[in-house]
Write a protein that holds these residues in place. Sequence first.
Motif, PDB file in Angstrom:
ATOM      1  N   THR A  18       0.817  -1.212   0.000  1.00  0.00           N
ATOM      2  CA  THR A  18       0.000   0.000   0.000  1.00  0.00           C
ATOM      3  C   THR A  18       0.850   1.262   0.000  1.00  0.00           C
ATOM      4  O   THR A  18       0.517   2.232  -0.684  1.00  0.00           O
ATOM      5  CB  THR A  18      -0.935   0.017   1.230  1.00  0.00           C
ATOM      6  OG1 THR A  18      -1.726  -1.172   1.231  1.00  0.00           O
ATOM      7  CG2 THR A  18      -1.839   1.224   1.239  1.00  0.00           C
ATOM      8  N   ASP A  43      -8.961   6.374  -3.548  1.00  0.00           N
ATOM      9  CA  ASP A  43     -10.063   5.593  -2.995  1.00  0.00           C
ATOM     10  C   ASP A  43      -9.766   5.274  -1.531  1.00  0.00           C
ATOM     11  O   ASP A  43      -8.936   4.411  -1.233  1.00  0.00           O
ATOM     12  CB  ASP A  43     -10.223   4.304  -3.802  1.00  0.00           C
ATOM     13  CG  ASP A  43     -11.344   3.417  -3.303  1.00  0.00           C
ATOM     14  OD1 ASP A  43     -11.970   3.740  -2.271  1.00  0.00           O
ATOM     15  OD2 ASP A  43     -11.589   2.382  -3.955  1.00  0.00           O
ATOM     16  N   PRO A  44     -10.430   5.966  -0.592  1.00  0.00           N
ATOM     17  CA  PRO A  44     -10.153   5.734   0.841  1.00  0.00           C
ATOM     18  C   PRO A  44     -10.338   4.286   1.274  1.00  0.00           C
ATOM     19  O   PRO A  44      -9.694   3.855   2.239  1.00  0.00           O
ATOM     20  CB  PRO A  44     -11.159   6.644   1.555  1.00  0.00           C
ATOM     21  CG  PRO A  44     -11.539   7.674   0.554  1.00  0.00           C
ATOM     22  CD  PRO A  44     -11.435   7.013  -0.799  1.00  0.00           C
ATOM     23  N   SER A  45     -11.175   3.521   0.575  1.00  0.00           N
ATOM     24  CA  SER A  45     -11.393   2.126   0.980  1.00  0.00           C
ATOM     25  C   SER A  45     -10.163   1.260   0.752  1.00  0.00           C
ATOM     26  O   SER A  45     -10.080   0.154   1.276  1.00  0.00           O
ATOM     27  CB  SER A  45     -12.600   1.538   0.236  1.00  0.00           C
ATOM     28  OG  SER A  45     -12.297   1.316  -1.134  1.00  0.00           O
ATOM     29  N   LYS A  46      -9.202   1.744   0.004  1.00  0.00           N
ATOM     30  CA  LYS A  46      -7.963   1.006  -0.259  1.00  0.00           C
ATOM     31  C   LYS A  46      -6.906   1.235   0.819  1.00  0.00           C
ATOM     32  O   LYS A  46      -5.815   0.679   0.751  1.00  0.00           O
ATOM     33  CB  LYS A  46      -7.369   1.398  -1.618  1.00  0.00           C
ATOM     34  CG  LYS A  46      -8.303   1.210  -2.798  1.00  0.00           C
ATOM     35  CD  LYS A  46      -8.553  -0.244  -3.054  1.00  0.00           C
ATOM     36  CE  LYS A  46      -9.431  -0.393  -4.296  1.00  0.00           C
ATOM     37  NZ  LYS A  46      -9.959  -1.719  -4.441  1.00  0.00           N
ATOM     38  N   TYR A  47      -7.232   2.065   1.791  1.00  0.00           N
ATOM     39  CA  TYR A  47      -6.283   2.458   2.828  1.00  0.00           C
ATOM     40  C   TYR A  47      -6.855   2.228   4.220  1.00  0.00           C
ATOM     41  O   TYR A  47      -8.072   2.177   4.396  1.00  0.00           O
ATOM     42  CB  TYR A  47      -5.940   3.958   2.684  1.00  0.00           C
ATOM     43  CG  TYR A  47      -5.230   4.280   1.409  1.00  0.00           C
ATOM     44  CD1 TYR A  47      -3.847   4.175   1.319  1.00  0.00           C
ATOM     45  CD2 TYR A  47      -5.930   4.645   0.271  1.00  0.00           C
ATOM     46  CE1 TYR A  47      -3.180   4.449   0.137  1.00  0.00           C
ATOM     47  CE2 TYR A  47      -5.282   4.920  -0.918  1.00  0.00           C
ATOM     48  CZ  TYR A  47      -3.904   4.819  -0.978  1.00  0.00           C
ATOM     49  OH  TYR A  47      -3.259   5.085  -2.149  1.00  0.00           O
ATOM     50  N   PRO A  61      -7.999   3.575   7.897  1.00  0.00           N
ATOM     51  CA  PRO A  61      -8.617   4.854   8.281  1.00  0.00           C
ATOM     52  C   PRO A  61      -7.547   5.883   8.684  1.00  0.00           C
ATOM     53  O   PRO A  61      -6.453   5.525   9.133  1.00  0.00           O
ATOM     54  CB  PRO A  61      -9.494   4.497   9.478  1.00  0.00           C
ATOM     55  CG  PRO A  61      -9.649   3.016   9.436  1.00  0.00           C
ATOM     56  CD  PRO A  61      -8.437   2.466   8.740  1.00  0.00           C
TER      57      PRO A  61
END
Length: 163
Positions: free
Chosen positions: A76, A86-90, A92
């Motif tokens: 990542t 895309d925040p969902s790839k990281y 929080p």
Amino acid sequence: MDAITLLKDRLTFARKWTNDLIADIDESLWFTPPGQNLGHVAWQLGHIAASQIVLVHMRCFGRQFGDCAPADYMGTFARGSTPVPDPSKYPPIPVIRDFFNRTQSDVMDKLSTLTSADLDQSTEPHPMFTNRGGAIGMVAVHEAFHAGQIAMIRRLMGKQFLR
């Protein structure tokens, strides 16, 4: 000033600058690249932290990435990773902040265990350094480079220049 103190000073200076740069960037914008093919704040911070693990814990102390952070953070955030908006790839944002702060603290703790002679010990080959002192010094240089990118992101967001 001895080498250990100098390295601590440079690491602290680079971290202060990075923290100053992100202080007024709303977290809702952390995953928003300011232009096409540009990184974002969340990736920059994760990348700085992942690089600290690689440069210090792995190169200087022979640890594995997964000993210091979740192994998937390597793909990542580490060298060769590509920021995506895309925040969902990281993880929080609070987790990214903790990763960013914890790795700095860990590096400072490790540095406190070394002597100036320890800094001369060889590391695996790298084009920018040959020993532990060089690897640890590269942490500050690398962070300052990415802080410069964050400074550019700030300017593209319309924020004021910071010194």
